[in-house]
Motif scaffolding. Sequence first.
Motif, PDB file in Angstrom:
ATOM      1  N   LEU A  40       0.574  -1.217  -0.022  1.00 47.54           N
ATOM      2  CA  LEU A  40       0.249  -0.035   0.095  1.00 47.54           C
ATOM      3  C   LEU A  40       0.708   1.928   0.133  1.00 47.54           C
ATOM      4  O   LEU A  40       0.370   1.951  -0.550  1.00 47.54           O
ATOM      5  CB  LEU A  40      -0.492  -0.200   1.037  1.00 47.54           C
ATOM      6  N   ILE A  41       1.635   1.209   0.457  1.00 46.31           N
ATOM      7  CA  ILE A  41       2.664   2.586   1.144  1.00 46.31           C
ATOM      8  C   ILE A  41       3.355   2.614  -0.780  1.00 46.31           C
ATOM      9  O   ILE A  41       4.043   3.558  -0.960  1.00 46.31           O
ATOM     10  CB  ILE A  41       3.693   1.760   1.979  1.00 46.31           C
ATOM     11  N   MET A  42       3.778   1.534  -1.371  1.00 41.78           N
ATOM     12  CA  MET A  42       3.851   1.616  -2.471  1.00 41.78           C
ATOM     13  C   MET A  42       3.201   2.564  -3.584  1.00 41.78           C
ATOM     14  O   MET A  42       3.966   3.169  -4.519  1.00 41.78           O
ATOM     15  CB  MET A  42       4.559   0.013  -2.859  1.00 41.78           C
ATOM     16  N   GLU A  43       1.963   1.592  -3.375  1.00 41.17           N
ATOM     17  CA  GLU A  43       1.093   2.318  -4.595  1.00 41.17           C
ATOM     18  C   GLU A  43       0.388   3.910  -3.746  1.00 41.17           C
ATOM     19  O   GLU A  43       0.986   4.678  -4.913  1.00 41.17           O
ATOM     20  CB  GLU A  43      -0.693   1.784  -4.034  1.00 41.17           C
ATOM     21  N   ILE A  44       1.094   4.707  -2.963  1.00 40.90           N
ATOM     22  CA  ILE A  44       0.534   5.952  -2.607  1.00 40.90           C
ATOM     23  C   ILE A  44       2.001   6.177  -3.080  1.00 40.90           C
ATOM     24  O   ILE A  44       1.764   7.743  -3.531  1.00 40.90           O
ATOM     25  CB  ILE A  44       1.044   6.604  -0.906  1.00 40.90           C
ATOM     26  N   LEU A  45       3.292   5.938  -2.940  1.00 48.33           N
ATOM     27  CA  LEU A  45       3.913   6.772  -3.202  1.00 48.33           C
ATOM     28  C   LEU A  45       4.175   7.104  -4.708  1.00 48.33           C
ATOM     29  O   LEU A  45       4.902   7.692  -5.344  1.00 48.33           O
ATOM     30  CB  LEU A  45       5.430   5.647  -3.013  1.00 48.33           C
ATOM     31  N   GLU A  46       3.906   5.514  -5.534  1.00 48.59           N
ATOM     32  CA  GLU A  46       4.315   6.230  -7.399  1.00 48.59           C
ATOM     33  C   GLU A  46       2.319   7.078  -7.466  1.00 48.59           C
ATOM     34  O   GLU A  46       2.452   6.776  -8.785  1.00 48.59           O
ATOM     35  CB  GLU A  46       4.168   4.554  -7.160  1.00 48.59           C
ATOM     36  N   ALA A  47       1.851   6.752  -6.627  1.00 49.54           N
ATOM     37  CA  ALA A  47       0.530   6.942  -7.620  1.00 49.54           C
ATOM     38  C   ALA A  47       0.465   8.993  -7.935  1.00 49.54           C
ATOM     39  O   ALA A  47       0.950   9.345  -7.488  1.00 49.54           O
ATOM     40  CB  ALA A  47      -0.690   6.903  -6.547  1.00 49.54           C
ATOM     41  N   PRO A  48      -0.911   9.219  -8.742  1.00 47.99           N
ATOM     42  CA  PRO A  48      -0.310  10.400  -9.371  1.00 47.99           C
ATOM     43  C   PRO A  48      -0.596  11.363  -8.775  1.00 47.99           C
ATOM     44  O   PRO A  48      -1.859  10.777  -7.544  1.00 47.99           O
ATOM     45  CB  PRO A  48      -1.247  10.880 -10.793  1.00 47.99           C
ATOM     46  N   LYS A  49      -0.737  12.447  -8.576  1.00 47.36           N
ATOM     47  CA  LYS A  49      -1.258  13.434  -7.295  1.00 47.36           C
ATOM     48  C   LYS A  49      -2.461  13.299  -7.521  1.00 47.36           C
ATOM     49  O   LYS A  49      -3.174  13.329  -6.816  1.00 47.36           O
ATOM     50  CB  LYS A  49      -0.534  14.878  -7.611  1.00 47.36           C
ATOM     51  N   ALA A  50      -3.269  13.382  -8.478  1.00 50.54           N
ATOM     52  CA  ALA A  50      -4.443  13.328  -8.663  1.00 50.54           C
ATOM     53  C   ALA A  50      -5.450  12.577  -8.188  1.00 50.54           C
ATOM     54  O   ALA A  50      -6.103  12.356  -7.419  1.00 50.54           O
ATOM     55  CB  ALA A  50      -4.979  13.170 -10.552  1.00 50.54           C
ATOM     56  N   LYS A  51      -4.697  11.082  -7.912  1.00 49.29           N
ATOM     57  CA  LYS A  51      -5.335  10.488  -7.104  1.00 49.29           C
ATOM     58  C   LYS A  51      -4.748   9.944  -5.917  1.00 49.29           C
ATOM     59  O   LYS A  51      -5.151   8.787  -5.112  1.00 49.29           O
ATOM     60  CB  LYS A  51      -5.443   8.921  -8.205  1.00 49.29           C
ATOM     61  N   GLY A  52      -4.443  10.937  -5.959  1.00 43.83           N
ATOM     62  CA  GLY A  52      -4.215  11.076  -3.711  1.00 43.83           C
ATOM     63  C   GLY A  52      -2.553  11.001  -3.614  1.00 43.83           C
ATOM     64  O   GLY A  52      -2.559  10.264  -1.949  1.00 43.83           O
ATOM     65  N   GLY A  53      -1.473  10.276  -4.701  1.00 49.42           N
ATOM     66  CA  GLY A  53      -0.894   9.301  -4.265  1.00 49.42           C
ATOM     67  C   GLY A  53       0.570  10.712  -4.229  1.00 49.42           C
ATOM     68  O   GLY A  53       0.267  12.087  -4.184  1.00 49.42           O
ATOM     69  N   CYS A  54       1.575  10.457  -3.758  1.00 56.51           N
ATOM     70  CA  CYS A  54       3.021  10.770  -4.115  1.00 56.51           C
ATOM     71  C   CYS A  54       3.675  11.380  -5.220  1.00 56.51           C
ATOM     72  O   CYS A  54       5.096  11.975  -5.396  1.00 56.51           O
ATOM     73  CB  CYS A  54       4.309  10.564  -2.915  1.00 56.51           C
ATOM     74  N   GLU A  55       3.586  10.521  -6.084  1.00 51.18           N
ATOM     75  CA  GLU A  55       3.478  11.107  -7.872  1.00 51.18           C
ATOM     76  C   GLU A  55       5.308  10.532  -7.607  1.00 51.18           C
ATOM     77  O   GLU A  55       5.938  11.940  -7.830  1.00 51.18           O
ATOM     78  CB  GLU A  55       3.307  12.540  -8.683  1.00 51.18           C
ATOM     79  N   LEU A  56       5.192   9.746  -6.774  1.00 46.56           N
ATOM     80  CA  LEU A  56       6.935   9.563  -6.565  1.00 46.56           C
ATOM     81  C   LEU A  56       7.778   8.836  -7.369  1.00 46.56           C
ATOM     82  O   LEU A  56       7.247   7.139  -7.297  1.00 46.56           O
ATOM     83  CB  LEU A  56       8.255   9.422  -5.069  1.00 46.56           C
ATOM     84  N   SER A  57       9.479   8.434  -8.385  1.00 48.32           N
ATOM     85  CA  SER A  57      10.048   7.168  -8.288  1.00 48.32           C
ATOM     86  C   SER A  57      10.991   6.890  -8.199  1.00 48.32           C
ATOM     87  O   SER A  57      12.166   8.135  -7.273  1.00 48.32           O
ATOM     88  CB  SER A  57      10.351   7.539  -9.831  1.00 48.32           C
ATOM     89  N   ILE A  58      11.289   6.110  -6.699  1.00 47.65           N
ATOM     90  CA  ILE A  58      12.212   5.986  -6.289  1.00 47.65           C
ATOM     91  C   ILE A  58      13.185   5.699  -6.793  1.00 47.65           C
ATOM     92  O   ILE A  58      14.218   6.155  -6.567  1.00 47.65           O
ATOM     93  CB  ILE A  58      12.582   4.333  -5.648  1.00 47.65           C
ATOM     94  N   LEU A  59      14.041   5.379  -8.006  1.00 48.70           N
ATOM     95  CA  LEU A  59      14.700   4.589  -8.901  1.00 48.70           C
ATOM     96  C   LEU A  59      15.218   6.109  -9.128  1.00 48.70           C
ATOM     97  O   LEU A  59      16.398   6.368  -9.291  1.00 48.70           O
ATOM     98  CB  LEU A  59      14.570   4.368 -10.177  1.00 48.70           C
ATOM     99  N   LYS A  60      14.314   7.359  -9.890  1.00 49.25           N
ATOM    100  CA  LYS A  60      14.606   8.626  -9.974  1.00 49.25           C
ATOM    101  C   LYS A  60      15.089   9.311  -8.288  1.00 49.25           C
ATOM    102  O   LYS A  60      16.418  10.369  -9.075  1.00 49.25           O
ATOM    103  CB  LYS A  60      13.750   9.304 -10.699  1.00 49.25           C
ATOM    104  N   LEU A  61      14.755   9.074  -8.004  1.00 53.43           N
ATOM    105  CA  LEU A  61      15.228  10.389  -6.635  1.00 53.43           C
ATOM    106  C   LEU A  61      17.010   9.500  -5.776  1.00 53.43           C
ATOM    107  O   LEU A  61      17.463  10.056  -6.031  1.00 53.43           O
ATOM    108  CB  LEU A  61      14.327   9.131  -5.208  1.00 53.43           C
TER     109      LEU A  61
END
Length: 680
Positions: free
Chosen positions: A158-179
Amino acid sequence: MTEKKEPLIDLSDELFEENILVDEVKPDQTNVLDDVEEGQILFEYIMVYPVKDDVDNEEEQNKLNDRRDKLKTKLAQGGLVFKETQSALKETNFIHIGATIERYEECAQEVGLEVRLKAKEGQTTRTTYEEFELENKDQYVESSVQGCVFNSCGRQKLIMEILEAPKAKGGCELSILKLKRKNVISDFFGLHNKEELEPVITSWTKSFGFRDPIDLLRDYFGEKIAFYFAFLKIYFYFLGILSVLGILFTILEKYLPEKHGVLGLVNTIIISIWITIFIEYWKRTSVRISLHWDMLDFEEDESVRPEFEGVNRISPITNKNELYYSPQARKMKYVVTFGFTVLMMCAAAGASIGITYEKLFRGKKEFKDYIIDKYGRDNAPFLYTLWTGIALGAIIFILNAVFKAFGHKLTEWENHRYDSDFENSLVVKYFMFQSVNNYIAIFCSAFVAKDMAYVAAQLMTILITKQIIGNVMEVGIPWLKKKIAVKMAKRKRKQQKRDGNIVDKFQRVEKESKFAPYDSTVEDYLEMFIQLGFATFFVMAYPWGPLAPLLAFVNNWFEIRTDAIKLRSMKRPEPRGADGIGQWLEILKFVSVLVILNNILMMTFSYQVFVLGNTIIESYTSKLLFLVILEHSILFIKFIVHQVVPDVPHDVKIEIERQKYLRLHKDDVEKDDSESSEFD
């Protein structure tokens, strides 16, 4: 299970400021919290970054610090909670990422996370898991955390879903590899949960799965790793059957040498039927497991790989902006990578054949004379082949390591859009190369020199050498690296104390950060499939060939334990969904055909004279005719078995249809239940 995610953000220097954080948030939204009124916060993931970065100037350091502040704000915007700690030596910062139980429930409802159902009296369904629905929360098994139905594996998904989800869907819109690429973080890993982990490891290291611990594996590591262990367990049991048959044929060959041809024919037919039944049994078992986990309709929600590069264009299908890479350009890269793979295969074949040729032909007489003079004639054959097998085993291991490094980089260069495509391409390369690297020397001995006693001894020594080196490298090296890293950190901490500095105690998080990462199941599957070849390709190599399955069986008794221990001593892998073993099933089918063909070829051509009862088959034409007839007969039997045995068991098929009916007529079923209860 969920709809396809949109491509993750591009963290290039030009776009980082705009995409990581678009809007400012209020200060109270970024507070670091230890608990909240609504419920307990469960921290599952750790982001790591150094206190002081290795940068050239203060401006670069300030830029990184600013990006990290915005990253934390982005975490808060996604509804995640975090806190920060430092390592004992104040060199590393750890961001603990978690969420409230309410946030987990909200996300699980959106993505349809599979959770375990409570057992019901008289329950007939074979599905033990179903998609989470908040109104049915009381029907699910509670985890070790009171009031939470999600175990640590589910919470990490669930945390991975939230981290990767788009902002429009309430997520963080992040890529761990790019970070990681932008040095915003240096590491990212999931925390082990000892309360949940220990029963999983114990069930495999002590009881060896007799307590049916597949669900424990699934609930801790996810379906992908659990399917690997399920496959390994069934493969182990089938190897046990083949080992018994191998011992029987070895005894019969010793006391009935005049029946060699008949025994060889029966052995070839049996092993062909064995591998066919093994495949069919696994396919049926795989479907049962998928139904049990409610994963039959699983389609992995694949985002575009952060490493994927392309040009921006408007998609002719969706009419939306997308990254595009020409299929023709990738095909040209396939030509290059395939050419390199073939070149490495030739190098491996040359090295293996060179050693085999040296001892089989050039140095054979002198070396044997030396062994006979020093150790006696009885010990000569074994000692003569021992060092060659050890040398071949070492060369195989070294070349495998070399190709692994290059093969991974070449597959990256192919620029695959999705992880599944990347993994499939990598699997094919690895299997092609390792097949040649591992088997070519034995093929040379069997079909060129036609020295079957040498083949048998060579097979045994290579198998033993590979298994010893493999287990040491697989478990010993990660364990040693972890011990050294922790010991060095403790030594540095003691030195700081002696110097008068105040040093904190080590956190569990800090110790786990020293663990080696777990890459994927590719290496584990590859090891088993190469071993399967050794156990089945050369059973016609008497006197020791039929005992190869026994050696593999004993090795796997240790392998399943070392694999479990390895998972405990490495960083926790990201839980991944699966509905089977994927591409490896196709490779297994391919191997089954090779097993049949190779054993028939060895039986007919590796011996100068083939005796079948009172019939002597000596001429090349007679052998070829016999081979064609036998090969077609066995493949026909294999085809019949495949057609007669359904991939999906009858009871499972009924249950699948029942589940479909219940989903389509859910309202009608609930209405019927309600009406019937009025008259109870």
